[in-house]
Design an enzyme around this catalytic site. Structure first.
Site, PDB file in Angstrom:
ATOM      1  N   LYS A 162      17.415  11.665  -2.345  1.00 35.93           N
ATOM      2  CA  LYS A 162      18.734  12.290  -2.164  1.00 35.93           C
ATOM      3  C   LYS A 162      19.758  11.653  -3.094  1.00 35.93           C
ATOM      4  CE  LYS A 162      17.972  13.452   2.631  1.00 35.93           C
ATOM      5  NZ  LYS A 162      17.988  12.899   3.951  1.00 35.93           N
ATOM      6  N   TYR A 185      -0.302   3.158  -3.516  1.00 38.29           N
ATOM      7  CA  TYR A 185       0.619   4.291  -3.533  1.00 38.29           C
ATOM      8  C   TYR A 185       0.190   5.330  -4.577  1.00 38.29           C
ATOM      9  CZ  TYR A 185       4.937   6.702  -2.665  1.00 38.29           C
ATOM     10  OH  TYR A 185       5.850   7.653  -2.296  1.00 38.29           O
ATOM     11  N   THR A 195      -2.668   1.178  -7.794  1.00 40.38           N
ATOM     12  CA  THR A 195      -2.050   0.695  -6.553  1.00 40.38           C
ATOM     13  C   THR A 195      -2.389   1.673  -5.421  1.00 40.38           C
ATOM     14  OG1 THR A 195       0.031   1.910  -6.647  1.00 40.38           O
ATOM     15  CG2 THR A 195      -0.073  -0.149  -7.908  1.00 40.38           C
ATOM     16  N   ASP A 206      10.412   3.006  -4.567  1.00 33.56           N
ATOM     17  CA  ASP A 206      10.896   4.109  -3.727  1.00 33.56           C
ATOM     18  C   ASP A 206      11.852   4.975  -4.544  1.00 33.56           C
ATOM     19  OD1 ASP A 206       9.674   3.209  -1.220  1.00 33.56           O
ATOM     20  OD2 ASP A 206      11.064   1.527  -1.379  1.00 33.56           O
ATOM     21  N   ASP A 231      14.160  -9.258  -0.465  1.00 35.62           N
ATOM     22  CA  ASP A 231      14.710  -8.466  -1.559  1.00 35.62           C
ATOM     23  C   ASP A 231      14.524  -9.203  -2.895  1.00 35.62           C
ATOM     24  OD1 ASP A 231      16.412  -7.173  -3.328  1.00 35.62           O
ATOM     25  OD2 ASP A 231      17.964  -6.859  -1.813  1.00 35.62           O
ATOM     26  N   GLU A 259       8.180  -8.788  -1.750  1.00 32.81           N
ATOM     27  CA  GLU A 259       7.963  -7.646  -0.849  1.00 32.81           C
ATOM     28  C   GLU A 259       8.597  -7.968   0.508  1.00 32.81           C
ATOM     29  OE1 GLU A 259       6.540  -4.349  -1.100  1.00 32.81           O
ATOM     30  OE2 GLU A 259       7.611  -4.536   0.797  1.00 32.81           O
TER      31      GLU A 259
HETATM   32  C1  LIG Z   1       6.620   3.133  -2.544  1.00 32.94           C
HETATM   33  S1  LIG Z   1       6.222   1.493  -2.170  1.00 32.94           S
HETATM   34  C2  LIG Z   1       5.056   1.047  -3.452  1.00 32.94           C
HETATM   35  C3  LIG Z   1       4.235  -0.156  -3.098  1.00 32.94           C
HETATM   36  C4  LIG Z   1       3.228  -0.615  -4.171  1.00 32.94           C
HETATM   37  N1  LIG Z   1       3.896  -1.061  -5.357  1.00 32.94           N
HETATM   38  C5  LIG Z   1       2.247   0.496  -4.487  1.00 32.94           C
HETATM   39  O1  LIG Z   1       2.362   1.071  -5.591  1.00 32.94           O
HETATM   40  O2  LIG Z   1       1.361   0.761  -3.668  1.00 32.94           O
HETATM   41  C6  LIG Z   1       7.689   0.595  -2.705  1.00 32.94           C
HETATM   42  C7  LIG Z   1       7.699  -0.844  -2.211  1.00 32.94           C
HETATM   43  O3  LIG Z   1       8.856  -1.516  -2.707  1.00 32.94           O
HETATM   44  C8  LIG Z   1       9.330  -2.379  -1.693  1.00 32.94           C
HETATM   45  N2  LIG Z   1      10.747  -2.666  -1.962  1.00 32.94           N
HETATM   46  C9  LIG Z   1      11.804  -1.835  -1.756  1.00 32.94           C
HETATM   47  N3  LIG Z   1      12.951  -2.445  -2.086  1.00 32.94           N
HETATM   48  C10 LIG Z   1      12.608  -3.697  -2.527  1.00 32.94           C
HETATM   49  C11 LIG Z   1      13.359  -4.808  -2.998  1.00 32.94           C
HETATM   50  N4  LIG Z   1      14.700  -4.739  -3.083  1.00 32.94           N
HETATM   51  N5  LIG Z   1      12.701  -5.927  -3.351  1.00 32.94           N
HETATM   52  C12 LIG Z   1      11.333  -5.986  -3.263  1.00 32.94           C
HETATM   53  N6  LIG Z   1      10.580  -4.960  -2.830  1.00 32.94           N
HETATM   54  C13 LIG Z   1      11.208  -3.831  -2.460  1.00 32.94           C
HETATM   55  C14 LIG Z   1       9.099  -1.594  -0.409  1.00 32.94           C
HETATM   56  O4  LIG Z   1       9.065  -2.426   0.745  1.00 32.94           O
HETATM   57  C15 LIG Z   1       7.761  -0.944  -0.686  1.00 32.94           C
HETATM   58  O5  LIG Z   1       6.675  -1.736  -0.251  1.00 32.94           O
END
Ligand SMILES: C[S@@+](CC[C@H](N)C(=O)[O-])C[C@H]1O[C@@H](n2cnc3c(N)ncnc32)[C@H](O)[C@@H]1O
Length: 232
Positions: free
Chosen positions: A139, A211, A209, A135, A113, A86
């Protein structure tokens, strides 16, 4: 926090620190970072050496947010070693606060990442992976940012053991179709679910989760997809 924000030369999008940490949380993160965070400085990461004991299996969560799912799984499976990725510092701080409060010690985190860590991970070393509510990048011109992509699945397939489970949850219909299409065309994964209940209902061993809870509160239902890494 600039030192922690710039630690590994990441390729992630969006801000890594959305609001300042409290003094207590920042001090706690600084105290536990050396103990629980994964560094790539030594090259390839051997997960069996991270825990000070040999865990029965290693499970990986990509994008754990504030870590609710990771903490629940770690408590329910104390003999499994958990790796969480994260880049969002407030999220990692939330996880560390929770680990300390509940004395959870079978989690190590990578505050960057996930692709950087996967590149440095020993092949066939992970028994289960979770990508929960990634995420959606709504778009079209941002689709290339989606974490579920053909290239990332290839890397993931390399580090997963034969038969390993990959769980993906989403509340976004378009991204759900995208995920299914990517996994169906990937020769390394199977999707064996045949009844809608299997993807409409979250199983008992799949903790909710943050989210997902937020999505449900505004009336968006989620899909729970479970794939298997095919035997080589
Ligand atoms: C929409 S949130 C969902 C968080 C959690 N999994 C939940 O369901 O509550 C997506 C998460 O993925 C993380 N994220 C985005 N790109 C990432 C990457 N390349 N590697 C690791 N985490 C990433 C973001 O920082 C964010 O916290």
């Amino acid at each position: 926090m600039k030192d922690l924000e710039n630690i590994q030369g990441s390729r992630v999008y969006g801000r890594r620190l959305t609001k300042p940490l409290t003094k207590t949380s920042e001090a706690r993160l600084r105290e536990y970072f050396p103990k629980y965070s994964i560094s790539l400085e030594g090259g390839q990461v051997d997960y069996t050496k991270l825990f000070g004991y040999n865990p029965r299996e290693v499970w990986l969560e990509i994008g754990f947010g504030k870590g609710e799912h990771l903490i629940s799984q770690a408590k329910a499976n104390p003999d499994v070693g958990f790796i969480g990725c994260e880049p969002f510092i407030n999220g990692v701080s939330g996880l560390v606060d929770h680990m300390v409060r509940d004395n959870v010690t079978n989690i190590r985190f990578f505050m960057d990442d996930a692709r950087l860590l996967m590149d440095a991970t020993k092949k066939q070393s992970v028994s289960r992976a979770f990508i929960l509510f990634p995420d959606p990048w709504r778009k079209k011109r941002h689709y290339k940012r989606r974490i579920v992509s053909a290239g990332n699945l290839t890397i993931l397939a390399e580090i997963l053991k034969d038969g390993a489970q990959l769980r993906i949850g989403t509340d976004h219909h378009d991204y759900c179709r995208w995920i299914l299409a990517r996994l169906m065309e990937d020769i390394n994964f199977n999707w064996n679910d045949s009844h809608p209940d299997e993807w409409h209902k979250r199983s008992a061993d799949w903790p909710q989760t943050r989210y997902e809870k937020k999505a449900l509160a505004v009336g968006r239902k989620s899909t729970y997809l479970t794939f298997q890494r095919k035997p080589r």
